[in-house]
Design a protein around this motif. Sequence first.
Motif, PDB file in Angstrom:
ATOM      1  N   TYR A  17       0.852  -1.185   0.000  1.00  0.00           N
ATOM      2  CA  TYR A  17       0.000   0.000   0.000  1.00  0.00           C
ATOM      3  C   TYR A  17       0.885   1.231   0.000  1.00  0.00           C
ATOM      4  CZ  TYR A  17       1.295   0.010   4.882  1.00  0.00           C
ATOM      5  OH  TYR A  17       2.034   0.008   6.044  1.00  0.00           O
ATOM      6  N   GLY A  18       0.296   2.346  -0.337  1.00  0.00           N
ATOM      7  CA  GLY A  18       1.000   3.623  -0.337  1.00  0.00           C
ATOM      8  C   GLY A  18      -0.028   4.736  -0.308  1.00  0.00           C
ATOM      9  N   PRO A  19       0.413   5.964  -0.475  1.00  0.00           N
ATOM     10  CA  PRO A  19      -0.519   7.096  -0.415  1.00  0.00           C
ATOM     11  C   PRO A  19      -1.633   6.971  -1.456  1.00  0.00           C
ATOM     12  CG  PRO A  19       1.748   7.867  -0.384  1.00  0.00           C
ATOM     13  CD  PRO A  19       1.783   6.385  -0.698  1.00  0.00           C
ATOM     14  N   GLY A  20      -2.828   6.658  -1.000  1.00  0.00           N
ATOM     15  CA  GLY A  20      -3.986   6.614  -1.872  1.00  0.00           C
ATOM     16  C   GLY A  20      -4.211   5.321  -2.634  1.00  0.00           C
ATOM     17  N   PHE A  21      -3.374   4.298  -2.452  1.00  0.00           N
ATOM     18  CA  PHE A  21      -3.539   3.065  -3.221  1.00  0.00           C
ATOM     19  C   PHE A  21      -3.186   1.827  -2.401  1.00  0.00           C
ATOM     20  CE2 PHE A  21       0.981   3.712  -3.678  1.00  0.00           C
ATOM     21  CZ  PHE A  21       1.503   2.436  -3.711  1.00  0.00           C
ATOM     22  N   PHE A  22      -3.645   0.680  -2.920  1.00  0.00           N
ATOM     23  CA  PHE A  22      -3.295  -0.638  -2.388  1.00  0.00           C
ATOM     24  C   PHE A  22      -2.887  -1.503  -3.575  1.00  0.00           C
ATOM     25  CE2 PHE A  22      -6.358   1.148   0.525  1.00  0.00           C
ATOM     26  CZ  PHE A  22      -5.773   0.915   1.755  1.00  0.00           C
ATOM     27  N   GLU A  30      -6.773   2.119  -6.536  1.00  0.00           N
ATOM     28  CA  GLU A  30      -6.786   3.400  -5.843  1.00  0.00           C
ATOM     29  C   GLU A  30      -8.052   3.540  -5.011  1.00  0.00           C
ATOM     30  OE1 GLU A  30      -6.009   6.635  -8.460  1.00  0.00           O
ATOM     31  OE2 GLU A  30      -4.118   5.783  -9.142  1.00  0.00           O
ATOM     32  N   GLY A  31      -7.935   4.288  -3.914  1.00  0.00           N
ATOM     33  CA  GLY A  31      -9.084   4.563  -3.065  1.00  0.00           C
ATOM     34  C   GLY A  31      -9.390   3.437  -2.099  1.00  0.00           C
ATOM     35  N   ALA A  32     -10.578   3.509  -1.510  1.00  0.00           N
ATOM     36  CA  ALA A  32     -11.015   2.512  -0.527  1.00  0.00           C
ATOM     37  C   ALA A  32     -11.351   1.206  -1.237  1.00  0.00           C
ATOM     38  CB  ALA A  32     -12.227   3.035   0.230  1.00  0.00           C
ATOM     39  N   TRP A  43     -14.651  -0.069  -2.573  1.00  0.00           N
ATOM     40  CA  TRP A  43     -15.567  -0.021  -1.432  1.00  0.00           C
ATOM     41  C   TRP A  43     -15.945   1.441  -1.218  1.00  0.00           C
ATOM     42  CZ3 TRP A  43     -13.734   0.797   4.077  1.00  0.00           C
ATOM     43  CH2 TRP A  43     -14.782   0.695   4.991  1.00  0.00           C
ATOM     44  N   GLY A  44     -17.179   1.697  -0.852  1.00  0.00           N
ATOM     45  CA  GLY A  44     -17.671   3.050  -0.669  1.00  0.00           C
ATOM     46  C   GLY A  44     -17.280   3.717   0.627  1.00  0.00           C
ATOM     47  N   ALA A 112     -10.917  -7.604   4.545  1.00  0.00           N
ATOM     48  CA  ALA A 112     -10.349  -6.324   4.957  1.00  0.00           C
ATOM     49  C   ALA A 112     -11.041  -5.223   4.162  1.00  0.00           C
ATOM     50  CB  ALA A 112      -8.841  -6.284   4.711  1.00  0.00           C
ATOM     51  N   ALA A 113     -11.621  -4.283   4.890  1.00  0.00           N
ATOM     52  CA  ALA A 113     -12.226  -3.089   4.299  1.00  0.00           C
ATOM     53  C   ALA A 113     -11.282  -1.945   4.630  1.00  0.00           C
ATOM     54  CB  ALA A 113     -13.616  -2.858   4.857  1.00  0.00           C
ATOM     55  N   LEU A 114     -10.684  -1.346   3.614  1.00  0.00           N
ATOM     56  CA  LEU A 114      -9.543  -0.464   3.838  1.00  0.00           C
ATOM     57  C   LEU A 114      -9.733   0.918   3.246  1.00  0.00           C
ATOM     58  CD1 LEU A 114      -6.944  -3.134   2.741  1.00  0.00           C
ATOM     59  CD2 LEU A 114      -7.465  -2.496   5.104  1.00  0.00           C
ATOM     60  N   LEU A 115      -9.523   1.933   4.083  1.00  0.00           N
ATOM     61  CA  LEU A 115      -9.422   3.299   3.606  1.00  0.00           C
ATOM     62  C   LEU A 115      -7.930   3.563   3.361  1.00  0.00           C
ATOM     63  CD1 LEU A 115     -11.793   5.136   6.111  1.00  0.00           C
ATOM     64  CD2 LEU A 115     -12.284   4.414   3.761  1.00  0.00           C
ATOM     65  N   PRO A 116      -7.595   4.277   2.294  1.00  0.00           N
ATOM     66  CA  PRO A 116      -6.180   4.486   1.984  1.00  0.00           C
ATOM     67  C   PRO A 116      -5.480   5.366   3.022  1.00  0.00           C
ATOM     68  CG  PRO A 116      -7.567   5.754   0.496  1.00  0.00           C
ATOM     69  CD  PRO A 116      -8.485   4.915   1.329  1.00  0.00           C
ATOM     70  N   VAL A 117      -4.177   5.168   3.128  1.00  0.00           N
ATOM     71  CA  VAL A 117      -3.361   6.019   3.982  1.00  0.00           C
ATOM     72  C   VAL A 117      -3.062   7.304   3.227  1.00  0.00           C
ATOM     73  CG1 VAL A 117      -2.362   4.100   5.269  1.00  0.00           C
ATOM     74  CG2 VAL A 117      -1.200   4.943   3.251  1.00  0.00           C
TER      75      VAL A 117
END
Length: 119
Positions: A17-22, A30-32, A43-44, A112-117
């Motif tokens: 992962y990184g800024p804004g992406f997985f 990109e994104g959640a 994911w919303g 895993a439901a993930l919001l980006p860092v």
Amino acid sequence: MQLNEITFTSATPIDGYGPGFFRVGGQVMEGAILVTEQGAKPWGGLEDAATLLALAGQVDVVFIGTGGEIAPLPAGLRSELEAAGIGAEIMASDAACRTYNVLLSEGRRVAAALLPVGG
């Protein structure tokens, strides 16, 4: 200390992962995102309870990564998940990625439901 290599044969690990992406299963998203053994999809975010509730019967626990820092869930989301038989563990997204991969490698029914860092 002996280290053992984990091989994901049929499951989808989180590679990074990184800024804004997985990066999941070699694909950058990109994104959640929501990641399960079957794959990853957009994911919303924390207001998208329906996508998480659709996991009922498929997973025992969902690790909810709230970005770079731990943040509370919206009111009612945890109780909705528990009513559907889904445990929810809240943590920073980096910890959620690691925890998901470890339990996935053990054959556990996890998501895993993930919001980006941030960047």
